[in-house]
Design a protein around this motif. Structure first.
Motif, PDB file in Angstrom:
ATOM      1  N   PHE A   1     -15.384  67.605  44.822  1.00 18.29           N
ATOM      2  CA  PHE A   1     -15.641  67.014  46.131  1.00 18.29           C
ATOM      3  C   PHE A   1     -14.561  66.052  46.587  1.00 18.29           C
ATOM      4  O   PHE A   1     -14.567  65.614  47.724  1.00 18.29           O
ATOM      5  CB  PHE A   1     -17.004  66.317  46.130  1.00 18.29           C
ATOM      6  CG  PHE A   1     -18.116  67.232  45.677  1.00 18.29           C
ATOM      7  CD1 PHE A   1     -18.309  68.466  46.287  1.00 18.29           C
ATOM      8  CD2 PHE A   1     -18.951  66.870  44.647  1.00 18.29           C
ATOM      9  CE1 PHE A   1     -19.324  69.316  45.860  1.00 18.29           C
ATOM     10  CE2 PHE A   1     -19.975  67.718  44.224  1.00 18.29           C
ATOM     11  CZ  PHE A   1     -20.149  68.930  44.843  1.00 18.29           C
TER      12      PHE A   1
ATOM     13  N   LYS B   1     -22.384  72.698  45.203  1.00 18.39           N
ATOM     14  CA  LYS B   1     -22.716  71.618  46.121  1.00 18.39           C
ATOM     15  C   LYS B   1     -23.403  70.501  45.342  1.00 18.39           C
ATOM     16  O   LYS B   1     -24.018  70.742  44.299  1.00 18.39           O
ATOM     17  CB  LYS B   1     -23.635  72.131  47.217  1.00 18.39           C
ATOM     18  CG  LYS B   1     -22.978  73.186  48.072  1.00 18.39           C
ATOM     19  CD  LYS B   1     -23.898  73.675  49.137  1.00 18.39           C
ATOM     20  CE  LYS B   1     -23.152  74.732  49.940  1.00 18.39           C
ATOM     21  NZ  LYS B   1     -23.937  75.308  50.984  1.00 18.39           N
TER      22      LYS B   1
ATOM     23  N   LYS C   1     -18.183  66.846  39.868  1.00 18.64           N
ATOM     24  CA  LYS C   1     -18.253  66.307  41.221  1.00 18.64           C
ATOM     25  C   LYS C   1     -16.922  65.666  41.619  1.00 18.64           C
ATOM     26  O   LYS C   1     -16.458  65.838  42.748  1.00 18.64           O
ATOM     27  CB  LYS C   1     -19.376  65.269  41.334  1.00 18.64           C
ATOM     28  CG  LYS C   1     -20.762  65.867  41.313  1.00 18.64           C
ATOM     29  CD  LYS C   1     -21.800  64.766  41.323  1.00 18.64           C
ATOM     30  CE  LYS C   1     -23.189  65.310  41.175  1.00 18.64           C
ATOM     31  NZ  LYS C   1     -24.220  64.228  41.154  1.00 18.64           N
TER      32      LYS C   1
END
Length: 55
Positions: free
Chosen positions: A53, A6, A49
């Motif tokens: 994502f 995350k 990332k």
């Protein structure tokens, strides 16, 4: 590819990496080396990332 990471994980992991390097390198640790590791981790985090994502 999903790393299972995350966005909120990157700061504590980066801080832990810097702390570990500082402890392990002792007197060899200096501001220039710290900055090199900050820059390196930033590149790795940015790539992770982008692939975690956005896909």
């Amino acid at each position: 590819m999903d790393y299972g990471v995350k966005a909120s994980h990157f700061t504590p992991v980066g801080n832990a990496l810097l702390y570990t390097l500082k402890q392990g390198l002792g007197e060899k640790w200096n501001p220039e080396l710290r900055q090199a590791w900050v820059d390196t981790f930033r590149v790795v985090a940015t790539v992770m990332k982008a692939h975690s994502f956005s896909h």
